[in-house]
Design a protein around this motif. Structure first.
Motif, PDB file in Angstrom:
ATOM      1  N   SER A 117     -19.770  20.025   8.416  1.00  0.00           N
ATOM      2  CA  SER A 117     -19.948  19.249   8.311  1.00  0.00           C
ATOM      3  C   SER A 117     -19.112  19.230  10.214  1.00  0.00           C
ATOM      4  O   SER A 117     -19.048  18.721  11.022  1.00  0.00           O
ATOM      5  CB  SER A 117     -18.465  18.346   8.033  1.00  0.00           C
ATOM      6  OG  SER A 117     -17.235  18.876   7.663  1.00  0.00           O
ATOM      7  N   ARG A 121     -21.242  18.747  14.354  1.00  0.00           N
ATOM      8  CA  ARG A 121     -20.210  18.219  15.631  1.00  0.00           C
ATOM      9  C   ARG A 121     -20.112  19.056  16.178  1.00  0.00           C
ATOM     10  O   ARG A 121     -20.616  18.126  17.133  1.00  0.00           O
ATOM     11  CB  ARG A 121     -18.954  17.786  15.039  1.00  0.00           C
ATOM     12  CG  ARG A 121     -19.047  16.249  14.055  1.00  0.00           C
ATOM     13  CD  ARG A 121     -17.271  16.636  13.040  1.00  0.00           C
ATOM     14  NE  ARG A 121     -16.184  15.657  14.750  1.00  0.00           N
ATOM     15  CZ  ARG A 121     -15.327  15.375  14.155  1.00  0.00           C
ATOM     16  NH1 ARG A 121     -14.670  16.114  12.747  1.00  0.00           N
ATOM     17  NH2 ARG A 121     -13.940  15.516  14.776  1.00  0.00           N
ATOM     18  N   ARG A 151     -26.072   7.938  16.328  1.00  0.00           N
ATOM     19  CA  ARG A 151     -25.323   7.827  14.894  1.00  0.00           C
ATOM     20  C   ARG A 151     -24.840   6.484  14.152  1.00  0.00           C
ATOM     21  O   ARG A 151     -24.811   6.050  12.708  1.00  0.00           O
ATOM     22  CB  ARG A 151     -24.217   9.089  15.542  1.00  0.00           C
ATOM     23  CG  ARG A 151     -24.237  10.415  15.398  1.00  0.00           C
ATOM     24  CD  ARG A 151     -23.133  10.390  15.713  1.00  0.00           C
ATOM     25  NE  ARG A 151     -22.253  10.265  16.879  1.00  0.00           N
ATOM     26  CZ  ARG A 151     -21.070  10.870  17.827  1.00  0.00           C
ATOM     27  NH1 ARG A 151     -20.449  11.722  17.064  1.00  0.00           N
ATOM     28  NH2 ARG A 151     -21.158  10.503  18.449  1.00  0.00           N
ATOM     29  N   GLN A 160     -27.109  17.860   5.205  1.00  0.00           N
ATOM     30  CA  GLN A 160     -26.189  17.005   5.951  1.00  0.00           C
ATOM     31  C   GLN A 160     -27.039  17.868   8.411  1.00  0.00           C
ATOM     32  O   GLN A 160     -26.938  16.642   8.010  1.00  0.00           O
ATOM     33  CB  GLN A 160     -24.878  17.831   6.113  1.00  0.00           C
ATOM     34  CG  GLN A 160     -23.885  17.123   6.982  1.00  0.00           C
ATOM     35  CD  GLN A 160     -22.393  17.002   6.483  1.00  0.00           C
ATOM     36  OE1 GLN A 160     -21.939  17.429   5.808  1.00  0.00           O
ATOM     37  NE2 GLN A 160     -21.718  16.016   7.977  1.00  0.00           N
ATOM     38  N   SER A 197     -26.840   9.941  11.690  1.00  0.00           N
ATOM     39  CA  SER A 197     -25.121   9.926  10.673  1.00  0.00           C
ATOM     40  C   SER A 197     -25.871   9.877   9.453  1.00  0.00           C
ATOM     41  O   SER A 197     -26.977   9.540   8.630  1.00  0.00           O
ATOM     42  CB  SER A 197     -24.841   7.980  10.060  1.00  0.00           C
ATOM     43  OG  SER A 197     -23.838   8.188  11.040  1.00  0.00           O
ATOM     44  N   SER A 200     -23.367  10.974   2.196  1.00  0.00           N
ATOM     45  CA  SER A 200     -23.152  11.678   1.740  1.00  0.00           C
ATOM     46  C   SER A 200     -23.758  10.827  -0.063  1.00  0.00           C
ATOM     47  O   SER A 200     -24.219  10.252  -0.117  1.00  0.00           O
ATOM     48  CB  SER A 200     -21.833  12.401   1.307  1.00  0.00           C
ATOM     49  OG  SER A 200     -21.213  11.406   1.071  1.00  0.00           O
ATOM     50  N   SER A 204     -20.351   8.384   1.315  1.00  0.00           N
ATOM     51  CA  SER A 204     -19.416   8.326   2.505  1.00  0.00           C
ATOM     52  C   SER A 204     -19.962   8.805   3.892  1.00  0.00           C
ATOM     53  O   SER A 204     -20.912   9.363   3.191  1.00  0.00           O
ATOM     54  CB  SER A 204     -18.208   8.716   2.407  1.00  0.00           C
ATOM     55  OG  SER A 204     -18.589  10.725   1.944  1.00  0.00           O
ATOM     56  N   HIS A 206     -21.086  10.377   7.046  1.00  0.00           N
ATOM     57  CA  HIS A 206     -20.474  11.363   8.554  1.00  0.00           C
ATOM     58  C   HIS A 206     -21.308  11.592   9.150  1.00  0.00           C
ATOM     59  O   HIS A 206     -22.523  11.514   9.425  1.00  0.00           O
ATOM     60  CB  HIS A 206     -20.066  12.943   7.200  1.00  0.00           C
ATOM     61  CG  HIS A 206     -19.494  12.722   6.297  1.00  0.00           C
ATOM     62  ND1 HIS A 206     -17.961  13.478   6.346  1.00  0.00           N
ATOM     63  CD2 HIS A 206     -19.925  11.896   5.187  1.00  0.00           C
ATOM     64  CE1 HIS A 206     -17.814  12.788   4.897  1.00  0.00           C
ATOM     65  NE2 HIS A 206     -18.851  12.451   4.599  1.00  0.00           N
TER      66      HIS A 206
END
Ligand code: ADP
Ligand code: MG
Length: 474
Positions: A117, A121, A151, A160, A197, A200, A204, A206
């Motif tokens: 994660s 970023r 996003r 991810q 985006s 998950s 959620s 992320h």
């Protein structure tokens, strides 16, 4: 609506960004546009290096200074040429991301590791930065631009950092911005590429990424979700060539190619397009162009449904995918025994590894396949785990890896109708003394691939190019 994508090569410095802005202006005179931008050339690599450096606890300050410097230099250069460019505004916005970058990188350095994660970023910062500069450049030219955060529009699942789009969810967020909808008053929609985006498994949300060089994919997703009539991919080459022009100096520019040909070429290593780019475009038959922002006079390459005239060539391109490894599973246990292949491929897939190519020897004694070199050991472990018992009892031999291989492929819709193409390809490689480790033909008969030693990749491409396109490479 048309969609334009500008790669890192079109974002390399102030001059390139200004040229990109002129291209946007010219298209905007005709219709609404959506624009996707990559990070400034070299920035994604620098971000990647900074993560590796931070994990190894090297001093991270030089990385941060370098990132700041690259962007500030571009801004001051733009300001010199375009006085209405509000440099203070841009710098303030950029600073927020520089601060975030520093904070994240310090955390990586402190803990000596970079969870996925955080990786996403940090890697996504390049596009956030470049899009702020482009936005201000367009505002300086009094264009009605709206910078939208990708996003809040593109949603993925799966991996991810290399997600698969959730198309329905994604479409819903874009619909208001389509030509006939409430937000059509915005003439120029600007998006940072690569970022999205990620939803998950526990639902959620992320920050996620679309894979390295994923801005092409962003552009295809956006073109599709906005129902664009056309997608233009602006890069630093005149279009798609019969081989990478950096390897084959007299490669031939392809005027037109089908989506499938482009897909195959990019899958097998032609960097000019991200491999996943084509599927959203095929679904809506969106005309796609590969164009040169450094030479806007060049006609470019049209990628479409076809069929197109072959310009006399049955093969339209030759590509090379490096940094791969070939894994072989062999042993008497494979012969005539049902389900072994299925077990191999499901074990590999459960390990999250994609298979690039598969071959089976005619004796059914060996199944070989290629994966990325960086995944080879992980793949081997997954297989050892799956076939623990068979390996112990000797019906399957220890898993063999041929490290650092390259996959050289010839691609063309016209190959199906022409005999002797494969023979010619093998002759080309033999004439350069290149040893073939394995051969595979795409099920569509649109490609033939050879696995060779990694060091032979460039020579193989040149040699095959000479045989198929009659150019003087060797
Ligand atoms: P961008 O930053 O614009 O996305 P890339 O560097 O990703 O640009 O892609 C453009 C590069 O792709 C070219 O500079 C070229 O060297 C390379 N390339 C590889 N194969 C081909 C090909 N068949 N035709 C054109 N370019 C190719
Ligand atoms: Mg690219």
């Amino acid at each position: 609506m048309i969609t334009l994508k500008f790669g890192g090569t079109s974002m390399a410095n102030a001059q390139r960004m200004i040229s990109a802005m002129h291209i946007m202006e010219s298209r905007l005179n005709e219709q609404r546009i959506s624009v996707v931008v990559s990070a400034v050339a070299g920035v994604s690599n620098l971000l990647q290096e900074s993560i590796t450096g931070a994990i190894a606890s090297t001093n991270i300050t030089p990385f941060i200074i370098k990132i700041i410097q690259i962007h500030h230099e571009i801004c001051t250069d733009i300001e010199k040429q375009i006085p209405s460019f509000m440099i203070k505004n841009v710098q303030e916005k950029l600073q927020t991301h520089f601060d975030e970058y520093e904070k994240l990188l310090r955390a990586v350095a402190t803990f000596g590791e970079c969870p996925l994660s955080i990786y996403c970023r940090i890697m996504g910062i390049g596009e956030l930065l470049s899009s702020i500069i482009i936005e201000q450049l367009l505002l300086a030219k009094q264009k009605k631009v709206i910078l939208l955060d990708s996003r809040q529009f593109i949603f993925t699942s799966g991996n991810q950092s290399e997600g698969d789009p959730l198309y329905e969810k994604t479409d819903l967020h874009f619909i208001p911005y389509r030509d006939d909808q409430s937000k059509a008053k915005f003439d120029l929609l600007l998006f940072p590429g690569f970022i999205c985006s990620w939803v998950s498994p526990d639902e959620s949300v992320h920050m996620g990424l679309l894979g390295r060089n994923g801005s092409d994919f962003s552009a295809a997703i956006i073109a599709s979700a906005l129902n664009a009539q056309k997608l233009e991919i602006w890069s630093d080459v005149d279009g798609i060539f019969s081989a990478d022009p950096r390897i084959v100096k007299d490669a031939i520019l392809i005027e037109k190619m089908t989506y499938e040909e482009a897909m195959e070429l990019s899958f097998f290593g032609s960097k000019v397009l991200h491999p996943k780019t084509l599927s959203p475009l095929i679904a809506k038959n969106i005309e796609t162009w590969s164009l040169n922002s450094h030479n806007i006079q060049a006609k470019g390459t049209l990628i479409g449904k076809g069929p197109f005239e072959t310009q006399g060539h049955h093969v339209c391109g030759i590509s090379c995918l490096k940094d791969t490894a070939m894994i072989s599973v062999l042993g008497s246990g494979l012969k005539g025994k049902k389900g072994i292949a299925a077990r191999i491929f499901s074990a590999v897939s459960r390990a999250g590894i994609s298979i690039l190519l598969i071959t089976q020897s005619s004796s059914e004694y060996t199944i070989s396949f290629c994966v990325l070199q960086k995944q080879a050991n992980h793949c081997k472990d997954a297989l050892i785990n799956e076939f623990d018992l068979e390996i112990k009892t000797g019906i399957i031999l220890p898993i063999a890896i041929e490290e650092n291989t390259a996959i050289v492929s010839i691609v063309g819709d016209g190959m199906k109708a022409k005999r002797g193409v494969a023979g010619r390809f093998f002759n080309a490689l033999a004439s350069s003394d290149i040893n073939l480790l394995a051969i595979a033909q795409g099920s569509s008969e649109r490609s033939i691939s050879c696995v060779i030693k990694g060091n032979d990749g460039d020579v193989a491409v040149r040699s095959a190019h000479q045989f198929f396109f009659n150019t003087n490479q060797i």
